[in-house]
Design a protein around this motif. Structure first.
Motif, PDB file in Angstrom:
ATOM      1  N   LEU A 182     -38.699  28.614  75.577  1.00 14.43           N
ATOM      2  CA  LEU A 182     -40.045  28.236  74.989  1.00 14.43           C
ATOM      3  C   LEU A 182     -40.916  27.341  75.746  1.00 14.43           C
ATOM      4  CD1 LEU A 182     -39.911  28.846  71.255  1.00 14.43           C
ATOM      5  CD2 LEU A 182     -40.652  30.336  72.712  1.00 14.43           C
ATOM      6  N   PRO A 183     -40.278  26.051  76.460  1.00 18.19           N
ATOM      7  CA  PRO A 183     -41.210  25.181  76.999  1.00 18.19           C
ATOM      8  C   PRO A 183     -41.921  25.850  78.197  1.00 18.19           C
ATOM      9  CG  PRO A 183     -39.095  24.131  76.298  1.00 18.19           C
ATOM     10  CD  PRO A 183     -38.917  25.627  75.856  1.00 18.19           C
ATOM     11  N   ALA A 184     -41.251  26.825  78.914  1.00 16.93           N
ATOM     12  CA  ALA A 184     -41.865  27.435  80.167  1.00 16.93           C
ATOM     13  C   ALA A 184     -43.134  28.020  79.544  1.00 16.93           C
ATOM     14  CB  ALA A 184     -40.889  28.577  80.537  1.00 16.93           C
ATOM     15  N   CYS A 185     -43.012  28.582  78.543  1.00 17.42           N
ATOM     16  CA  CYS A 185     -44.541  29.033  77.902  1.00 17.42           C
ATOM     17  C   CYS A 185     -45.562  28.131  77.755  1.00 17.42           C
ATOM     18  CB  CYS A 185     -44.235  29.953  76.477  1.00 17.42           C
ATOM     19  SG  CYS A 185     -42.992  31.430  76.633  1.00 17.42           S
ATOM     20  N   GLY A 186     -45.250  26.980  77.013  1.00 16.42           N
ATOM     21  CA  GLY A 186     -45.836  25.881  77.083  1.00 16.42           C
ATOM     22  C   GLY A 186     -46.523  25.302  78.335  1.00 16.42           C
ATOM     23  N   LYS A 187     -45.596  25.264  79.446  1.00 16.78           N
ATOM     24  CA  LYS A 187     -46.018  24.586  80.684  1.00 16.78           C
ATOM     25  C   LYS A 187     -47.026  25.619  81.181  1.00 16.78           C
ATOM     26  CE  LYS A 187     -45.474  21.523  83.834  1.00 16.78           C
ATOM     27  NZ  LYS A 187     -45.698  20.177  83.584  1.00 16.78           N
ATOM     28  N   SER A 188     -46.571  26.971  81.150  1.00 15.24           N
ATOM     29  CA  SER A 188     -47.636  27.896  81.807  1.00 15.24           C
ATOM     30  C   SER A 188     -48.860  27.837  81.080  1.00 15.24           C
ATOM     31  CB  SER A 188     -46.988  29.402  81.663  1.00 15.24           C
ATOM     32  OG  SER A 188     -48.067  30.211  81.860  1.00 15.24           O
ATOM     33  N   PHE A 189     -49.003  27.720  79.627  1.00 17.17           N
ATOM     34  CA  PHE A 189     -50.275  27.581  78.932  1.00 17.17           C
ATOM     35  C   PHE A 189     -50.875  26.042  79.551  1.00 17.17           C
ATOM     36  CE2 PHE A 189     -52.563  26.154  75.016  1.00 17.17           C
ATOM     37  CZ  PHE A 189     -53.538  27.102  75.040  1.00 17.17           C
ATOM     38  N   GLU A 190     -50.096  25.089  79.613  1.00 18.69           N
ATOM     39  CA  GLU A 190     -50.910  23.916  79.968  1.00 18.69           C
ATOM     40  C   GLU A 190     -51.400  23.927  81.265  1.00 18.69           C
ATOM     41  OE1 GLU A 190     -49.145  19.147  80.875  1.00 18.69           O
ATOM     42  OE2 GLU A 190     -47.994  20.573  79.554  1.00 18.69           O
ATOM     43  N   GLU A 191     -50.776  24.629  82.387  1.00 13.69           N
ATOM     44  CA  GLU A 191     -51.381  24.845  83.416  1.00 13.69           C
ATOM     45  C   GLU A 191     -52.824  25.554  83.471  1.00 13.69           C
ATOM     46  OE1 GLU A 191     -50.398  23.547  86.663  1.00 13.69           O
ATOM     47  OE2 GLU A 191     -49.069  22.385  85.278  1.00 13.69           O
ATOM     48  N   MET A 194     -57.832  34.497  76.731  1.00 15.76           N
ATOM     49  CA  MET A 194     -56.675  35.145  77.350  1.00 15.76           C
ATOM     50  C   MET A 194     -55.667  34.305  77.732  1.00 15.76           C
ATOM     51  SD  MET A 194     -59.570  36.998  80.215  1.00 15.76           S
ATOM     52  CE  MET A 194     -58.213  37.562  81.397  1.00 15.76           C
ATOM     53  N   TYR A 195     -55.947  32.886  77.804  1.00 11.73           N
ATOM     54  CA  TYR A 195     -54.672  31.915  77.995  1.00 11.73           C
ATOM     55  C   TYR A 195     -53.955  31.902  76.973  1.00 11.73           C
ATOM     56  CZ  TYR A 195     -57.560  30.555  82.072  1.00 11.73           C
ATOM     57  OH  TYR A 195     -58.616  30.611  83.217  1.00 11.73           O
ATOM     58  N   TYR A 196     -54.669  31.966  75.774  1.00 12.64           N
ATOM     59  CA  TYR A 196     -53.841  31.683  74.406  1.00 12.64           C
ATOM     60  C   TYR A 196     -52.993  32.882  74.178  1.00 12.64           C
ATOM     61  CZ  TYR A 196     -52.581  30.383  69.769  1.00 12.64           C
ATOM     62  OH  TYR A 196     -51.961  29.965  68.753  1.00 12.64           O
ATOM     63  N   ASP A 197     -53.549  34.135  74.593  1.00 15.42           N
ATOM     64  CA  ASP A 197     -53.148  35.373  74.224  1.00 15.42           C
ATOM     65  C   ASP A 197     -51.665  35.603  75.260  1.00 15.42           C
ATOM     66  OD1 ASP A 197     -52.865  38.020  73.441  1.00 15.42           O
ATOM     67  OD2 ASP A 197     -53.333  38.850  75.463  1.00 15.42           O
ATOM     68  N   SER A 198     -51.870  35.088  76.590  1.00 13.41           N
ATOM     69  CA  SER A 198     -50.824  35.174  77.331  1.00 13.41           C
ATOM     70  C   SER A 198     -49.535  34.140  76.739  1.00 13.41           C
ATOM     71  CB  SER A 198     -50.894  34.456  78.638  1.00 13.41           C
ATOM     72  OG  SER A 198     -52.020  35.532  79.519  1.00 13.41           O
ATOM     73  N   PHE A 199     -49.952  33.045  76.329  1.00 13.64           N
ATOM     74  CA  PHE A 199     -49.051  32.048  75.590  1.00 13.64           C
ATOM     75  C   PHE A 199     -48.296  32.580  74.474  1.00 13.64           C
ATOM     76  CE2 PHE A 199     -48.545  28.953  72.172  1.00 13.64           C
ATOM     77  CZ  PHE A 199     -47.423  28.226  72.671  1.00 13.64           C
ATOM     78  N   THR A 200     -49.005  33.337  73.671  1.00 11.31           N
ATOM     79  CA  THR A 200     -48.507  34.095  72.477  1.00 11.31           C
ATOM     80  C   THR A 200     -47.492  35.052  72.790  1.00 11.31           C
ATOM     81  OG1 THR A 200     -50.533  33.447  70.990  1.00 11.31           O
ATOM     82  CG2 THR A 200     -49.059  35.312  70.269  1.00 11.31           C
ATOM     83  N   GLN A 201     -47.994  35.962  73.970  1.00  8.49           N
ATOM     84  CA  GLN A 201     -47.061  36.872  74.250  1.00  8.49           C
ATOM     85  C   GLN A 201     -45.844  36.278  75.096  1.00  8.49           C
ATOM     86  OE1 GLN A 201     -49.193  39.455  76.796  1.00  8.49           O
ATOM     87  NE2 GLN A 201     -50.530  40.328  75.202  1.00  8.49           N
ATOM     88  N   CYS A 202     -46.039  35.324  75.727  1.00  8.07           N
ATOM     89  CA  CYS A 202     -44.771  34.650  76.106  1.00  8.07           C
ATOM     90  C   CYS A 202     -43.996  34.165  75.172  1.00  8.07           C
ATOM     91  CB  CYS A 202     -45.229  33.339  77.034  1.00  8.07           C
ATOM     92  SG  CYS A 202     -43.728  32.309  77.891  1.00  8.07           S
TER      93      CYS A 202
END
Length: 120
Positions: free
Chosen positions: A10-19, A37-45
């Motif tokens: 899960l932290p990889a999803c958080g790091k991606s969202f942070e970027e 769109m970023y939040y949707d990607s985070f949720t899907q991740c």
């Protein structure tokens, strides 16, 4: 459910969202249209990683992680309370009198019709 694997991924999803959120001006973080769109990607991740770990999504651990992300990015977003005000007196009087007058008219009509039962 392999919770340790999920918590590891899960932290990889958080790091991606942070970027992705670095692309958005921090003053616009409370405007969902700026980063939906970023939040949707985070949720899907997070959903994908939970499923890869054979866990249901959402689950308490994933929700805790998502809540942490919300605290990090959206803690300053508060909803403004709507301040309700009474309408001007002219409008208020009109809004009160119209139903009262209609009620009186309907009562008068019913009484008048009941007295004129010979026509029916």
């Amino acid at each position: 459910c392999n919770e340790s694997l999920m918590l590891e991924k899960l932290p990889a999803c958080g790091k991606s969202f942070e970027e992705m959120m670095k692309k958005v001006d921090s003053k616009k973080w409370c405007n969902l249209t700026e980063f939906i769109m970023y939040y949707d990607s985070f949720t899907q991740c997070t959903e994908r990683e939970a499923n890869n770990a054979s866990c249901f999504w959402p689950n308490p651990l994933a929700e805790g992680f998502i809540t942490g992300i919300h605290k990090q990015f959206f803690s300053n977003c508060t909803s403004d309370k709507v301040h309700w005000e009474d309408p001007p007196d002219e409008i208020l009087i009109t809004l009160i009198l119209i139903p009262v007058m209609l009620t009186c008219a309907m009562i008068t009509l019913v009484v008048w019709c009941s007295k004129r039962s010979d026509i029916l």
